[in-house]
Write an enzyme that holds these catalytic residues in place. Sequence first.
Site, PDB file in Angstrom:
ATOM      1  N   GLY A 147       0.766  -1.283   0.007  1.00  0.00           N
ATOM      2  CA  GLY A 147       0.059   0.097   0.046  1.00  0.00           C
ATOM      3  C   GLY A 147       0.945   1.291  -0.014  1.00  0.00           C
ATOM      4  N   SER A 148       2.137   1.305  -0.657  1.00  0.00           N
ATOM      5  CA  SER A 148       2.691   2.517  -0.511  1.00  0.00           C
ATOM      6  C   SER A 148       2.159   3.488  -1.445  1.00  0.00           C
ATOM      7  CB  SER A 148       4.263   2.425  -0.870  1.00  0.00           C
ATOM      8  OG  SER A 148       4.746   1.837  -2.199  1.00  0.00           O
ATOM      9  N   ASN A 149       1.684   2.897  -2.757  1.00  0.00           N
ATOM     10  CA  ASN A 149       1.155   3.805  -3.556  1.00  0.00           C
ATOM     11  C   ASN A 149      -0.144   4.317  -2.992  1.00  0.00           C
ATOM     12  OD1 ASN A 149       2.282   4.071  -6.489  1.00  0.00           O
ATOM     13  ND2 ASN A 149       2.510   1.841  -5.721  1.00  0.00           N
ATOM     14  N   MET A 198      -3.023  -7.823  -7.283  1.00  0.00           N
ATOM     15  CA  MET A 198      -2.111  -8.801  -7.766  1.00  0.00           C
ATOM     16  C   MET A 198      -2.940  -9.977  -8.482  1.00  0.00           C
ATOM     17  SD  MET A 198       0.666  -7.235  -7.232  1.00  0.00           S
ATOM     18  CE  MET A 198       2.066  -8.024  -7.697  1.00  0.00           C
ATOM     19  N   ARG A 199      -4.405  -9.596  -8.815  1.00  0.00           N
ATOM     20  CA  ARG A 199      -5.250 -10.633  -9.555  1.00  0.00           C
ATOM     21  C   ARG A 199      -5.550  -9.902 -10.594  1.00  0.00           C
ATOM     22  NH1 ARG A 199      -2.724 -12.861  -6.443  1.00  0.00           N
ATOM     23  NH2 ARG A 199      -3.514 -14.517  -4.698  1.00  0.00           N
ATOM     24  N   LEU A 200      -5.939 -10.849 -11.774  1.00  0.00           N
ATOM     25  CA  LEU A 200      -6.387 -10.102 -13.068  1.00  0.00           C
ATOM     26  C   LEU A 200      -7.822 -10.002 -12.765  1.00  0.00           C
ATOM     27  CD1 LEU A 200      -5.446  -9.611 -15.943  1.00  0.00           C
ATOM     28  CD2 LEU A 200      -6.079 -11.873 -16.584  1.00  0.00           C
ATOM     29  N   ASN A 216      -4.066   1.577 -13.715  1.00  0.00           N
ATOM     30  CA  ASN A 216      -3.328   0.622 -13.232  1.00  0.00           C
ATOM     31  C   ASN A 216      -1.841   1.136 -13.060  1.00  0.00           C
ATOM     32  OD1 ASN A 216      -2.112  -1.549 -11.592  1.00  0.00           O
ATOM     33  ND2 ASN A 216      -1.708  -2.464 -13.747  1.00  0.00           N
ATOM     34  N   HIS A 266       2.217   0.361 -13.533  1.00  0.00           N
ATOM     35  CA  HIS A 266       2.998  -1.013 -13.575  1.00  0.00           C
ATOM     36  C   HIS A 266       4.359  -0.821 -13.580  1.00  0.00           C
ATOM     37  CE1 HIS A 266       3.473  -5.113 -14.912  1.00  0.00           C
ATOM     38  NE2 HIS A 266       4.134  -4.816 -15.867  1.00  0.00           N
TER      39      HIS A 266
END
Length: 180
Positions: A13-15, A80-82, A98, A100
Amino acid sequence: MKHNIAILLSGNGSNLKAIIDKGIKVSFVASNNPKALGLEIAKTANIPIYFWNNLTELEKEVLKLITEYDVKLLVLAGYMRLLSKNFVNSLPSKFIVNVHPSLLPKYKGMNAIKQAIDDSAKYTGVTIHYVDEGMDSGSIIKQKSIKINKLDTIESLKIRLQEIEHLIYSNTIKSILHKY
Ligand code: GRF
């Protein structure tokens, strides 16, 4: 800023922290991982948190919450899931963003930083993109590149890339919200 965003995350959760520190209003944070440190960050900031291990249930409930909280933008911050096709298609286009850690379309998916090092790439970077049905394939909103040094490791690159993420993700979210 009056427009709400919601956050999906799975980890540190740093973002999320950077987004909160920027003064962006987060209506709720949801996770597939009840142990995600990001949920603690949200709690400390008095943001409602939700988690479901089951991804079908998570997506169904998050869709309901988006309506309930009148969310304008869904922000993936280390989720971390699609997301399923059904979930993505239930929302307007350009509703999900998102971040990346590579210069997409290079090094999609997991381990993007390792992929760049293993490939002996000279540059890598951060991409912010809209989310479509594919993996890391939606249209690109912003990119910033950095040089990979000979002595860089996955850890050293991750630190430098995250510094960039924390700066440009929240700025990009702000400018998207300003258009509403
Ligand atoms: C970020 O590095 C982002 O690029 C990737 O997941 C990581 C999440 O980090 N999608 P954090 O949980 O925000 O610290």
